[in-house]
Design an enzyme around this catalytic site. Structure first.
Site, PDB file in Angstrom:
ATOM      1  N   ARG A  83       1.179  -1.142   0.171  1.00  0.00           N
ATOM      2  CA  ARG A  83      -0.307  -0.002  -0.131  1.00  0.00           C
ATOM      3  C   ARG A  83       0.581   1.592  -0.099  1.00  0.00           C
ATOM      4  O   ARG A  83       1.818   1.056   0.493  1.00  0.00           O
ATOM      5  CB  ARG A  83      -0.740  -0.178   1.440  1.00  0.00           C
ATOM      6  CG  ARG A  83      -1.835   1.255   1.319  1.00  0.00           C
ATOM      7  CD  ARG A  83      -3.158   1.355   2.383  1.00  0.00           C
ATOM      8  NE  ARG A  83      -3.669   1.939   2.411  1.00  0.00           N
ATOM      9  CZ  ARG A  83      -3.065   3.310   3.824  1.00  0.00           C
ATOM     10  NH1 ARG A  83      -2.324   3.084   4.824  1.00  0.00           N
ATOM     11  NH2 ARG A  83      -3.730   4.218   3.400  1.00  0.00           N
ATOM     12  N   HIS A 127      -2.547  10.956   0.738  1.00  0.00           N
ATOM     13  CA  HIS A 127      -2.158  10.834   2.045  1.00  0.00           C
ATOM     14  C   HIS A 127      -1.188  12.390   2.487  1.00  0.00           C
ATOM     15  O   HIS A 127       0.299  12.268   2.665  1.00  0.00           O
ATOM     16  CB  HIS A 127      -1.110   9.279   2.063  1.00  0.00           C
ATOM     17  CG  HIS A 127      -1.387   8.796   3.293  1.00  0.00           C
ATOM     18  ND1 HIS A 127      -0.698   7.749   3.931  1.00  0.00           N
ATOM     19  CD2 HIS A 127      -0.504   9.484   4.893  1.00  0.00           C
ATOM     20  CE1 HIS A 127      -1.098   6.998   5.452  1.00  0.00           C
ATOM     21  NE2 HIS A 127      -0.185   8.605   5.995  1.00  0.00           N
ATOM     22  N   GLU A 172      -7.135   8.691   5.976  1.00  0.00           N
ATOM     23  CA  GLU A 172      -7.804   8.969   7.728  1.00  0.00           C
ATOM     24  C   GLU A 172      -7.749  10.645   7.747  1.00  0.00           C
ATOM     25  O   GLU A 172      -7.099  12.000   7.785  1.00  0.00           O
ATOM     26  CB  GLU A 172      -6.266   8.948   8.926  1.00  0.00           C
ATOM     27  CG  GLU A 172      -5.793   7.973   9.015  1.00  0.00           C
ATOM     28  CD  GLU A 172      -4.391   7.852   9.685  1.00  0.00           C
ATOM     29  OE1 GLU A 172      -4.076   8.813  10.136  1.00  0.00           O
ATOM     30  OE2 GLU A 172      -4.748   6.667  10.162  1.00  0.00           O
ATOM     31  N   ASN A 307      -7.334   2.258  10.082  1.00  0.00           N
ATOM     32  CA  ASN A 307      -5.894   2.363  10.794  1.00  0.00           C
ATOM     33  C   ASN A 307      -6.208   2.287  12.362  1.00  0.00           C
ATOM     34  O   ASN A 307      -6.919   3.297  12.651  1.00  0.00           O
ATOM     35  CB  ASN A 307      -5.723   3.683  10.198  1.00  0.00           C
ATOM     36  CG  ASN A 307      -4.954   3.573   8.551  1.00  0.00           C
ATOM     37  OD1 ASN A 307      -5.307   2.286   7.973  1.00  0.00           O
ATOM     38  ND2 ASN A 307      -5.059   5.039   8.456  1.00  0.00           N
ATOM     39  N   TYR A 309      -3.963   2.420  15.744  1.00  0.00           N
ATOM     40  CA  TYR A 309      -2.710   2.003  16.796  1.00  0.00           C
ATOM     41  C   TYR A 309      -4.007   1.793  18.450  1.00  0.00           C
ATOM     42  O   TYR A 309      -2.474   1.053  18.968  1.00  0.00           O
ATOM     43  CB  TYR A 309      -2.537   3.342  16.783  1.00  0.00           C
ATOM     44  CG  TYR A 309      -1.802   3.778  15.102  1.00  0.00           C
ATOM     45  CD1 TYR A 309       0.195   2.632  14.983  1.00  0.00           C
ATOM     46  CD2 TYR A 309      -2.591   4.285  14.335  1.00  0.00           C
ATOM     47  CE1 TYR A 309       0.339   2.795  13.434  1.00  0.00           C
ATOM     48  CE2 TYR A 309      -1.994   3.833  13.017  1.00  0.00           C
ATOM     49  CZ  TYR A 309      -0.824   3.674  12.725  1.00  0.00           C
ATOM     50  OH  TYR A 309      -0.251   3.392  11.317  1.00  0.00           O
ATOM     51  N   GLU A 373      -3.570   0.146   7.944  1.00  0.00           N
ATOM     52  CA  GLU A 373      -2.343  -0.099   9.298  1.00  0.00           C
ATOM     53  C   GLU A 373      -2.477  -0.302  10.504  1.00  0.00           C
ATOM     54  O   GLU A 373      -3.106  -0.138  10.559  1.00  0.00           O
ATOM     55  CB  GLU A 373      -2.518   1.648   8.988  1.00  0.00           C
ATOM     56  CG  GLU A 373      -1.997   2.523   8.093  1.00  0.00           C
ATOM     57  CD  GLU A 373      -1.896   4.653   8.185  1.00  0.00           C
ATOM     58  OE1 GLU A 373      -1.275   4.014   8.887  1.00  0.00           O
ATOM     59  OE2 GLU A 373      -1.857   4.640   7.010  1.00  0.00           O
TER      60      GLU A 373
HETATM   61  C1  GBH Z   1      -1.555   7.201  10.714  1.00  0.00           C
HETATM   62  O1  GBH Z   1      -1.329   7.957  11.536  1.00  0.00           O
HETATM   63  C2  GBH Z   1      -1.265   7.829   9.340  1.00  0.00           C
HETATM   64  O2  GBH Z   1      -1.561   7.605   8.095  1.00  0.00           O
HETATM   65  C3  GBH Z   1       0.386   7.356   8.977  1.00  0.00           C
HETATM   66  O3  GBH Z   1       0.825   8.236   8.189  1.00  0.00           O
HETATM   67  C4  GBH Z   1       1.365   8.147  10.543  1.00  0.00           C
HETATM   68  O4  GBH Z   1       3.211   7.273  10.062  1.00  0.00           O
HETATM   69  C5  GBH Z   1       1.609   6.574  11.330  1.00  0.00           C
HETATM   70  O5  GBH Z   1      -0.128   6.210  11.111  1.00  0.00           O
HETATM   71  C6  GBH Z   1       1.550   6.699  12.809  1.00  0.00           C
HETATM   72  O6  GBH Z   1       2.197   7.364  13.525  1.00  0.00           O
HETATM   73  O7  GBH Z   1      -4.254  12.148  20.641  1.00  0.00           O
HETATM   74  O8  GBH Z   1      -6.698  13.150  20.248  1.00  0.00           O
HETATM   75  O9  GBH Z   1      -5.075  14.172  19.215  1.00  0.00           O
HETATM   76  C7  GBH Z   1      -1.663   8.005  12.626  1.00  0.00           C
HETATM   77  C8  GBH Z   1      -3.138   8.492  13.301  1.00  0.00           C
HETATM   78  C9  GBH Z   1      -4.691   9.867  14.994  1.00  0.00           C
HETATM   79  C10 GBH Z   1      -2.738   8.896  15.477  1.00  0.00           C
HETATM   80  C11 GBH Z   1      -4.456  10.045  16.366  1.00  0.00           C
HETATM   81  C12 GBH Z   1      -2.271   9.501  17.049  1.00  0.00           C
HETATM   82  C13 GBH Z   1      -4.096  11.213  17.641  1.00  0.00           C
HETATM   83  C14 GBH Z   1      -5.389  11.907  18.623  1.00  0.00           C
HETATM   84  N1  GBH Z   1      -3.212   8.895  14.506  1.00  0.00           N
HETATM   85  N2  GBH Z   1      -4.025  10.344  17.140  1.00  0.00           N
HETATM   86  S1  GBH Z   1      -5.242  12.749  19.929  1.00  0.00           S
END
Ligand code: GBH
Length: 470
Positions: A83, A127, A172, A307, A309, A373
């Site tokens: 991807r 992106h 996202e 995605n 985490y 992701e």
């Molecule tokens: C992804 O986004 C991206 O798609 C990618 O490019 C990136 O490298 C990867 O993850 C790793 O970071 O603290 O309440 O503001 C990350 C998704 C969603 C993670 C929002 C951090 C913070 C919420 N993000 N989150 S808040």
């Protein structure tokens, strides 16, 4: 290594897709090559104080020049799918007008290289690297950007559509809208809640216009990729059934509406959640939502990409201070989860992924799912023997794959799993200090070293499953 759900073997269904992901600005470098125009991330990363260490994507992993070697690496790992994202400013330097042939030619070569190696390309059209010229005209806060995006999508599809089946429109949109225009932690660094809701709507409109155009042009599998998390109270992180107060439940519902339903309800059902509309009314109003927009946004698509985490932990407030990425939640406290954390400080809760997938499968049964992701940053280094011993990443991935397996067993229509990321890369506001790759990159020499996790993942793909302790 800790295992989170089951300890034994977990076998995946035949045809399950195993992949790895990257994104254009995070890996390509070659920021001025072959007519590429500047994006909002060039501007942002070159603005002092915005990115840790003053890092920029000028060189990144130099993937623009090293893609043949990177594809060989993917083949060695046995990846089924790769991807990647297309850099809009390589295709249209200023975000509109005819395509730049040299920009298209790069992705053309990449796709051919992938296909020759037996790897299925999954293309993401956006992106986060918006052409700066469109930002100068207001960016996603302006309606016109949605139409420019659909035109760009058509140009890319016209060149690659004979070989690329899988098309994601946006990566996202929550992050683009709320980290870009509300907290300002991401490019373009705007801090204006009203603009962030306009941006969210115009991103969705762009998704719908592009999905319609791609479908008309014959695209086979159209995907919307969102960042999503189960939204839970602190007590629910490890005990989903833990009791909640009515105030906590209301905070959970509102944050879930902003994070997930704000995007999936319009795209899959053609309406906004009431909780979101109420917040938008108080942040600039809804005048930017025109008659017919929701029909445009509600295009038939094939997959939602997830995605994931970590879970999102909230309780009834007050937030001290309020979280600027979440307008409309000033009375909500965003908390840490009680769990070990990655180098990003993000809690490691694999069960959050099974919970999320089963919830989406239950609430949106009409749509197929794919994990686009999932991964973790740790402080990896190449040892004297040339190995990168990232047991913590293997444990993270093992736990999350067991969660994916549990969701499959629970009946989720889940097509595949794509790890973030193939390579250590430019981690946005964190720069190069946060390493998400299963392959280590030395940013001085551009040397690639598959970490232990890459070799472990190769094994998982080969067996089509994770094994228990031997
Ligand atoms: C992804 O986004 C991206 O798609 C990618 O490019 C990136 O490298 C990867 O993850 C790793 O970071 O603290 O309440 O503001 C990350 C998704 C969603 C993670 C929002 C951090 C913070 C919420 N993000 N989150 S808040």
């Amino acid at each position: 290594a800790p295992s989170y759900l089951t300890e034994g073997r977990a076998d995946f269904p035949a045809g399950f897709v195993w992949g790895a992901a990257t994104a254009s600005y995070q890996i390509e470098g070659a920021a001025a090559a072959d007519g590429r125009g500047p994006s909002i991330w060039d501007t942002f990363s070159h603005t002092p104080g915005k990115v840790a260490g003053g890092d920029t994507g000028d060189a990144a992993c130099d993937h623009y020049h090293r893609y043949p070697g990177d594809v060989r690496l993917m083949a060695e790992l046995g990846l089924h799918a790769y991807r990647f994202s297309v850099a809009w400013p390589r295709i249209q330097a200023t975000g509109s007008g005819p395509a730049n042939p040299a920009g298209l030619a790069f992705y053309d070569r990449l796709v051919d290289e992938l296909l020759a190696a037996g790897i299925t390309p999954y293309a993401t059209l956006y992106h986060w690297d918006l052409p700066q010229a469109l930002q100068d005209a207001g960016g996603w806060a302006e309606r016109g950007t949605a139409f420019r995006f659909a035109e760009y999508a058509e140009l890319v599809h016209a060149r690659l559509g004979d070989r690329v089946r899988n098309w994601a429109t946006l990566n996202e949109p929550w992050v683009s809208a709320f980290l870009g225009y509300a907290s300002g932690v991401h490019a373009p660094g705007v801090q204006d809640p009203a603009a962030s809701f306009r941006a969210a709507h115009h991103l969705l409109l762009g998704h719908g216009l592009a999905a319609r155009a791609l479908r008309a042009a014959g695209a086979e599998e159209i995907t919307l990729v969102i960042n999503s998390s189960p939204v839970v109270t602190p007590a629910q992180v490890h005990d989903p059934g833990a009791p909640v107060t009515e105030a906590d439940a209301e905070a959970v519902r509102r944050v879930d509406a902003l994070l997930t339903r704000q995007f999936l309800d319009p795209a899959l059902r053609g309406h906004y959640p009431a909780e979101v509309l109420e917040i938008v009314e108080r942040h600039g109003g809804t005048a930017h939502i025109l008659d017919g927009d929701l029909e445009t946004i509600h295009q038939p698509i094939d997959l939602v990409g997830i995605n994931y985490y970590n879970p999102c932990v909230v309780e009834a407030g007050p937030g001290e201070p309020a979280n600027p990425a979440w307008p409309g939640t000033e009375d909500v406290r965003f908390g840490p989860a009680e769990a070990p954390v990655t180098a990003m400080g993000w809690p490691i809760v694999p069960t959050g992924l099974s919970r999320l997938l089963l919830r989406l499968a239950a609430d949106y049964p009409e749509i197929g799912l794919i994990v686009t992701e999932n991964g973790a940053a740790f402080d990896d280094a190449v040892g004297d023997d040339g190995r990168v011993r990232d047991a913590d990443r293997i444990a993270y991935l093992d736990g999350h794959l067991r969660a994916v397996h549990a969701a499959l067993e629970g009946g989720a229509d889940l097509r595949g799993y794509i790890v973030w990321s193939l390579l250590d890369n430019f981690e946005w506001a964190e720069g190069y200090r946060r390493r998400f790759g299963i392959v280590h990159v030395d940013f001085e020499t551009q040397r690639r070293t598959p970490k232990d996790s890459a070799l472990w993942y190769r094994d998982v793909i080969q067996r089509n499953g994770v094994r228990g302790p031997e």
